[in-house]
Design an enzyme around this catalytic site. Sequence first.
Site, PDB file in Angstrom:
ATOM      1  N   TYR A 163       0.746  -1.555   0.031  1.00 56.40           N
ATOM      2  CA  TYR A 163      -0.017  -0.038   0.279  1.00 56.40           C
ATOM      3  C   TYR A 163       0.589   0.637   0.167  1.00 56.40           C
ATOM      4  O   TYR A 163       0.501   2.386  -0.575  1.00 56.40           O
ATOM      5  CB  TYR A 163      -0.839   0.132   0.811  1.00 56.40           C
ATOM      6  CG  TYR A 163      -1.755   0.882   1.365  1.00 56.40           C
ATOM      7  CD1 TYR A 163      -3.260   1.089   0.917  1.00 56.40           C
ATOM      8  CD2 TYR A 163      -1.768   2.340   2.318  1.00 56.40           C
ATOM      9  CE1 TYR A 163      -4.012   2.113   0.775  1.00 56.40           C
ATOM     10  CE2 TYR A 163      -2.611   2.740   2.637  1.00 56.40           C
ATOM     11  CZ  TYR A 163      -3.773   3.218   1.519  1.00 56.40           C
ATOM     12  OH  TYR A 163      -4.564   4.254   1.569  1.00 56.40           O
ATOM     13  N   LYS A 167       1.311   4.862  -2.545  1.00 56.38           N
ATOM     14  CA  LYS A 167       0.244   5.734  -2.330  1.00 56.38           C
ATOM     15  C   LYS A 167       1.935   6.595  -2.134  1.00 56.38           C
ATOM     16  O   LYS A 167       1.390   7.616  -3.828  1.00 56.38           O
ATOM     17  CB  LYS A 167      -0.493   5.580  -1.468  1.00 56.38           C
ATOM     18  CG  LYS A 167      -0.819   4.820  -0.569  1.00 56.38           C
ATOM     19  CD  LYS A 167      -1.992   5.443  -1.330  1.00 56.38           C
ATOM     20  CE  LYS A 167      -4.012   4.604  -1.388  1.00 56.38           C
ATOM     21  NZ  LYS A 167      -4.545   5.514  -2.022  1.00 56.38           N
TER      22      LYS A 167
HETATM   23  P1  NAP Z   1     -13.234   1.763   1.143  1.00 55.67           P
HETATM   24  O1  NAP Z   1     -14.547   2.702   1.875  1.00 55.67           O
HETATM   25  O2  NAP Z   1     -13.020   0.923   1.469  1.00 55.67           O
HETATM   26  O3  NAP Z   1     -13.975   2.695  -0.372  1.00 55.67           O
HETATM   27  C1  NAP Z   1     -12.987   2.072  -1.502  1.00 55.67           C
HETATM   28  C2  NAP Z   1     -13.565   2.694  -2.646  1.00 55.67           C
HETATM   29  O4  NAP Z   1     -12.611   2.273  -4.115  1.00 55.67           O
HETATM   30  C3  NAP Z   1     -14.798   2.077  -3.162  1.00 55.67           C
HETATM   31  O5  NAP Z   1     -16.269   2.339  -3.266  1.00 55.67           O
HETATM   32  C4  NAP Z   1     -14.559   1.247  -4.276  1.00 55.67           C
HETATM   33  O6  NAP Z   1     -15.717   1.422  -5.315  1.00 55.67           O
HETATM   34  C5  NAP Z   1     -13.595   1.433  -4.790  1.00 55.67           C
HETATM   35  N1  NAP Z   1     -12.469   0.653  -5.594  1.00 55.67           N
HETATM   36  C6  NAP Z   1     -11.553  -0.298  -4.938  1.00 55.67           C
HETATM   37  N2  NAP Z   1     -12.438  -0.632  -6.083  1.00 55.67           N
HETATM   38  C7  NAP Z   1     -11.652  -0.228  -7.342  1.00 55.67           C
HETATM   39  C8  NAP Z   1     -11.779  -0.662  -8.640  1.00 55.67           C
HETATM   40  N3  NAP Z   1     -10.467  -1.209  -9.404  1.00 55.67           N
HETATM   41  N4  NAP Z   1     -12.688   0.176  -9.761  1.00 55.67           N
HETATM   42  C9  NAP Z   1     -13.192   0.965  -9.029  1.00 55.67           C
HETATM   43  N5  NAP Z   1     -13.141   1.470  -7.722  1.00 55.67           N
HETATM   44  C10 NAP Z   1     -13.064   0.582  -7.135  1.00 55.67           C
HETATM   45  O7  NAP Z   1     -12.308   3.372   1.629  1.00 55.67           O
HETATM   46  P2  NAP Z   1     -11.668   4.880   1.995  1.00 55.67           P
HETATM   47  O8  NAP Z   1     -11.482   4.465   3.356  1.00 55.67           O
HETATM   48  O9  NAP Z   1     -13.129   5.452   1.321  1.00 55.67           O
HETATM   49  O10 NAP Z   1     -10.029   4.913   1.274  1.00 55.67           O
HETATM   50  C11 NAP Z   1     -10.544   5.675  -0.763  1.00 55.67           C
HETATM   51  C12 NAP Z   1      -9.525   6.061  -0.574  1.00 55.67           C
HETATM   52  O11 NAP Z   1      -9.103   6.939   0.629  1.00 55.67           O
HETATM   53  C13 NAP Z   1      -8.523   5.212  -1.229  1.00 55.67           C
HETATM   54  O12 NAP Z   1      -7.335   5.158  -2.215  1.00 55.67           O
HETATM   55  C14 NAP Z   1      -7.652   4.722   0.287  1.00 55.67           C
HETATM   56  O13 NAP Z   1      -5.942   3.400   0.044  1.00 55.67           O
HETATM   57  C15 NAP Z   1      -7.592   6.409   0.840  1.00 55.67           C
HETATM   58  N6  NAP Z   1      -7.025   6.585   2.351  1.00 55.67           N
HETATM   59  C16 NAP Z   1      -8.116   5.866   3.023  1.00 55.67           C
HETATM   60  C17 NAP Z   1      -7.834   5.904   4.154  1.00 55.67           C
HETATM   61  C18 NAP Z   1      -8.778   5.788   5.371  1.00 55.67           C
HETATM   62  O14 NAP Z   1      -8.604   5.916   7.037  1.00 55.67           O
HETATM   63  N7  NAP Z   1      -9.565   5.011   5.496  1.00 55.67           N
HETATM   64  C19 NAP Z   1      -6.657   6.848   4.612  1.00 55.67           C
HETATM   65  C20 NAP Z   1      -5.043   6.956   3.359  1.00 55.67           C
HETATM   66  C21 NAP Z   1      -6.008   6.757   1.866  1.00 55.67           C
HETATM   67  P3  NAP Z   1     -16.094  -0.734  -4.397  1.00 55.67           P
HETATM   68  O15 NAP Z   1     -17.424  -1.524  -3.413  1.00 55.67           O
HETATM   69  O16 NAP Z   1     -17.191  -0.618  -5.647  1.00 55.67           O
HETATM   70  O17 NAP Z   1     -15.625  -1.527  -5.235  1.00 55.67           O
END
Ligand code: NAP
Length: 255
Positions: A163, A167
């Site tokens: 990851y 990133k």
């Molecule tokens: P999440 O709730 O698990 O949501 C992930 C999203 O990505 C879902 O809408 C999913 O859609 C979509 N996705 C996954 N694989 C995909 C693909 N191959 N094609 C299209 N869509 C895809 O996670 P989140 O926390 O909201 O994370 C969103 C972003 O923020 C990510 O890039 C994550 O790395 C980043 N981030 C999150 C955190 C945190 O603490 N939560 C921290 C740093 C960065 P489907 O359900 O339709 O597959």
Amino acid sequence: MSDSTKEQNTAANLVAVVTGGGRGIGRAVCLELASRGYSVVVNYSHSSDAADEVVSQIKAQGSEAIAVKADVSDHDEAKALIDAAIEHFGHIDVLVNNAGITRDNLMMRMSSEDFESVVKVNLEGTFNCMKHVARPMLKQRKGAIVNIASVVGVIGNAGQANYAASKAGIIGMTKSAARELASRNIRVNAVAPGFIDTSMTQVLSDKAKEALQSQILLGRLGQPEDIAKAVAFLAGEEASYITGQVICVDGGIAI
Ligand code: NAP
């Protein structure tokens, strides 16, 4: 957001594509951009009900939205997503590369499959969408791209070598794209969230959450809306002189 900004953006017919827009941070980004007058393309790969719900909520607020299924890690599906957005709305002003996954494990136990799948979705998915949106944005000589990185790509994290690599790659790619596209008035920036309260972090044990919380200067997990506001800022006119930057929205973890 003031009513006049929303009216101006609606009148300017601004269009945003948000990958992974059905859930978590992506959902909050879709709703924030819609509240600022953007028409929104809500991309999903599996969660069709969630994406439809976001579309309904945006329409209820008086903005336009469609849901488009595409696995962004697939070159052709990413192209189809960009094409569908242009076919429906005519152009794209903003691309938010938010789709992401985790497959955590200590490096010694991490399988090649788990390394590759995370890099494929997070890094190559971002590359695919940026590549396909570049041509229409170059033609219209205008655009903004916001990539969702992570503080983990800045400071690293045990158990997340795959990851963190994806990133950190997004950060390097953001700066390279900013250099390639700036002369045509296309800005490319990244937001690096800290630990945000979504399904990605809800799977952590209470003990792990407490340990994380102790590293956050502001003493709490972030909310998806905290990220959405930073994304909307970078996407909009207020950030018209900002490109190639990474803003950590992390409660102070990365300083
Ligand atoms: P999440 O709730 O698990 O949501 C992930 C999203 O990505 C879902 O809408 C999913 O859609 C979509 N996705 C996954 N694989 C995909 C693909 N191959 N094609 C299209 N869509 C895809 O996670 P989140 O926390 O909201 O994370 C969103 C972003 O923020 C990510 O890039 C994550 O790395 C980043 N981030 C999150 C955190 C945190 O603490 N939560 C921290 C740093 C960065 P489907 O359900 O339709 O597959």
